[in-house]
Design a protein around this motif. Sequence first.
Motif, PDB file in Angstrom:
ATOM      1  N   UNK A 133       0.825  -1.204   0.000  1.00 27.26           N
ATOM      2  CA  UNK A 133       0.000   0.000   0.000  1.00 27.26           C
ATOM      3  C   UNK A 133       0.864   1.260   0.000  1.00 27.26           C
ATOM      4  N   UNK A 134       1.915   1.250   0.780  1.00 24.47           N
ATOM      5  CA  UNK A 134       2.799   2.418   0.820  1.00 24.47           C
ATOM      6  C   UNK A 134       3.476   2.644  -0.527  1.00 24.47           C
ATOM      7  N   UNK A 135       3.755   1.574  -1.236  1.00 25.48           N
ATOM      8  CA  UNK A 135       4.334   1.692  -2.571  1.00 25.48           C
ATOM      9  C   UNK A 135       3.335   2.283  -3.556  1.00 25.48           C
ATOM     10  N   UNK A 136       2.069   1.909  -3.445  1.00 28.32           N
ATOM     11  CA  UNK A 136       1.050   2.378  -4.379  1.00 28.32           C
ATOM     12  C   UNK A 136       0.548   3.783  -4.056  1.00 28.32           C
ATOM     13  N   UNK A 137       0.548   4.142  -2.766  1.00 35.44           N
ATOM     14  CA  UNK A 137       0.102   5.456  -2.305  1.00 35.44           C
ATOM     15  C   UNK A 137      -1.291   5.818  -2.820  1.00 35.44           C
ATOM     16  N   UNK A 138      -2.281   4.988  -2.571  1.00 38.55           N
ATOM     17  CA  UNK A 138      -3.641   5.357  -2.985  1.00 38.55           C
ATOM     18  C   UNK A 138      -4.158   6.524  -2.156  1.00 38.55           C
ATOM     19  N   UNK A 139      -5.110   7.259  -2.702  1.00 38.60           N
ATOM     20  CA  UNK A 139      -5.691   8.375  -1.956  1.00 38.60           C
ATOM     21  C   UNK A 139      -6.468   7.878  -0.738  1.00 38.60           C
ATOM     22  N   UNK A 140      -7.099   6.718  -0.866  1.00 33.09           N
ATOM     23  CA  UNK A 140      -7.975   6.206   0.190  1.00 33.09           C
ATOM     24  C   UNK A 140      -7.750   4.710   0.384  1.00 33.09           C
ATOM     25  N   UNK A 141      -7.602   4.307   1.632  1.00 28.83           N
ATOM     26  CA  UNK A 141      -7.508   2.897   2.006  1.00 28.83           C
ATOM     27  C   UNK A 141      -8.642   2.601   2.979  1.00 28.83           C
ATOM     28  N   UNK A 142      -9.431   1.579   2.664  1.00 31.82           N
ATOM     29  CA  UNK A 142     -10.503   1.157   3.567  1.00 31.82           C
ATOM     30  C   UNK A 142     -10.132  -0.180   4.181  1.00 31.82           C
ATOM     31  N   UNK A 143      -9.968  -0.189   5.500  1.00 27.44           N
ATOM     32  CA  UNK A 143      -9.686  -1.427   6.226  1.00 27.44           C
ATOM     33  C   UNK A 143     -11.014  -1.971   6.735  1.00 27.44           C
ATOM     34  N   UNK A 144     -11.408  -3.128   6.221  1.00 26.60           N
ATOM     35  CA  UNK A 144     -12.694  -3.713   6.588  1.00 26.60           C
ATOM     36  C   UNK A 144     -12.455  -4.963   7.419  1.00 26.60           C
ATOM     37  N   UNK A 145     -12.772  -4.884   8.711  1.00 29.20           N
ATOM     38  CA  UNK A 145     -12.673  -6.041   9.608  1.00 29.20           C
ATOM     39  C   UNK A 145     -13.990  -6.811   9.500  1.00 29.20           C
ATOM     40  N   UNK A 146     -13.964  -7.984   8.867  1.00 32.75           N
ATOM     41  CA  UNK A 146     -15.202  -8.655   8.483  1.00 32.75           C
ATOM     42  C   UNK A 146     -16.000  -9.179   9.665  1.00 32.75           C
ATOM     43  N   UNK A 147     -15.343  -9.516  10.770  1.00 30.09           N
ATOM     44  CA  UNK A 147     -16.081  -9.911  11.956  1.00 30.09           C
ATOM     45  C   UNK A 147     -16.645 -11.319  11.902  1.00 30.09           C
ATOM     46  N   UNK A 148     -17.400 -11.656  12.929  1.00 28.81           N
ATOM     47  CA  UNK A 148     -17.967 -12.995  13.060  1.00 28.81           C
ATOM     48  C   UNK A 148     -19.136 -13.158  12.103  1.00 28.81           C
ATOM     49  N   UNK A 149     -18.964 -14.061  11.142  1.00 23.28           N
ATOM     50  CA  UNK A 149     -19.971 -14.339  10.109  1.00 23.28           C
ATOM     51  C   UNK A 149     -20.406 -13.090   9.354  1.00 23.28           C
ATOM     52  N   UNK A 150     -19.540 -12.082   9.330  1.00 22.74           N
ATOM     53  CA  UNK A 150     -19.787 -10.803   8.655  1.00 22.74           C
ATOM     54  C   UNK A 150     -20.952 -10.037   9.276  1.00 22.74           C
ATOM     55  N   UNK A 151     -21.352 -10.438  10.498  1.00 22.60           N
ATOM     56  CA  UNK A 151     -22.511  -9.825  11.143  1.00 22.60           C
ATOM     57  C   UNK A 151     -22.145  -8.986  12.363  1.00 22.60           C
ATOM     58  N   UNK A 152     -21.138  -9.419  13.119  1.00 15.38           N
ATOM     59  CA  UNK A 152     -20.761  -8.763  14.374  1.00 15.38           C
ATOM     60  C   UNK A 152     -19.262  -8.544  14.391  1.00 15.38           C
ATOM     61  N   UNK A 153     -18.791  -7.415  14.932  1.00 19.65           N
ATOM     62  CA  UNK A 153     -17.347  -7.204  15.018  1.00 19.65           C
ATOM     63  C   UNK A 153     -16.671  -8.325  15.800  1.00 19.65           C
ATOM     64  N   UNK A 154     -15.475  -8.683  15.372  1.00 18.32           N
ATOM     65  CA  UNK A 154     -14.683  -9.710  16.048  1.00 18.32           C
ATOM     66  C   UNK A 154     -13.339  -9.112  16.432  1.00 18.32           C
ATOM     67  N   UNK A 155     -12.904  -9.431  17.647  1.00 25.57           N
ATOM     68  CA  UNK A 155     -11.700  -8.801  18.192  1.00 25.57           C
ATOM     69  C   UNK A 155     -10.472  -9.056  17.335  1.00 25.57           C
ATOM     70  N   UNK A 156     -10.340 -10.270  16.782  1.00 23.70           N
ATOM     71  CA  UNK A 156      -9.140 -10.596  16.012  1.00 23.70           C
ATOM     72  C   UNK A 156      -9.046  -9.780  14.727  1.00 23.70           C
ATOM     73  N   UNK A 157     -10.180  -9.532  14.073  1.00 26.47           N
ATOM     74  CA  UNK A 157     -10.156  -8.740  12.844  1.00 26.47           C
ATOM     75  C   UNK A 157      -9.910  -7.264  13.145  1.00 26.47           C
ATOM     76  N   UNK A 158     -10.518  -6.776  14.220  1.00 26.94           N
ATOM     77  CA  UNK A 158     -10.276  -5.386  14.613  1.00 26.94           C
ATOM     78  C   UNK A 158      -8.812  -5.193  15.019  1.00 26.94           C
ATOM     79  N   UNK A 159      -8.225  -6.188  15.700  1.00 25.98           N
ATOM     80  CA  UNK A 159      -6.816  -6.092  16.099  1.00 25.98           C
ATOM     81  C   UNK A 159      -5.901  -6.083  14.883  1.00 25.98           C
ATOM     82  N   UNK A 160      -6.247  -6.877  13.882  1.00 28.54           N
ATOM     83  CA  UNK A 160      -5.442  -6.876  12.649  1.00 28.54           C
ATOM     84  C   UNK A 160      -5.555  -5.535  11.941  1.00 28.54           C
TER      85      UNK A 160
END
Length: 234
Positions: A133-160
Amino acid sequence: MKVVRKSCAQGAEEAEGLAVIIDVFRAFSCEPLFFHFGAGRVIMEADATRAVALKHRNPEFVLVGEVNEVPIEGADLGNSPSHIIQKGASYFRDRTVIHRTTAGVTGATAAFRHAGEVVLGSFVMAKAIAAYIQEKRPDRVTLVAMGERAERPAAEDEACADYLEHLLTGKSYDPVRAFQEVVFQPTAQKFISGARDYLPREDPIFCLQRDLFNLVLTVRASDDRLEVTGRWGR
């Protein structure tokens, strides 16, 4: 470069710019193993019925997948890095892998419809992803933590996502606090308890390792399918 944080299925739908779709337990901890073991092609299929049909038409393909964590009936493997590692290179080398998961694969598929680029995110590839990402230098980066079954936030994805944000922006990151917040939560304890054979105790040990692979995985369209492309760092 603006870094935006989002979560779960809605976050994947809203992702813009370069989207990093994060699934630590376990989809995108499995994906680099396919490449490590020499798979010739990796197809992402969000629809379980279509994934099984593709396997039936191509019995030589390897179907790896789950629905709500339970291995797909007719699949060769569930979505477990431990089970993938046990199979090893002799099983995956030069073969086509079909990968279906409830959170990561469906999230990456949703984000691909409108994001400028989709990168698959997990701890095991984090440093390589940040460098890319640093090499590409995009204007916008969206970090999406998918969570448990994509329904509820999950600590491991948020930590990543915290760790990736740290690598990209210098924001503080406490690995000890991250460990505490992840391993004592239900999303990790369901593995540690050993109650289900498709949730091996060993999986979190692998998934929570940082920077194992100097590898970046991106998604591209190929005919009517989505394929994963691997780029190994020097």
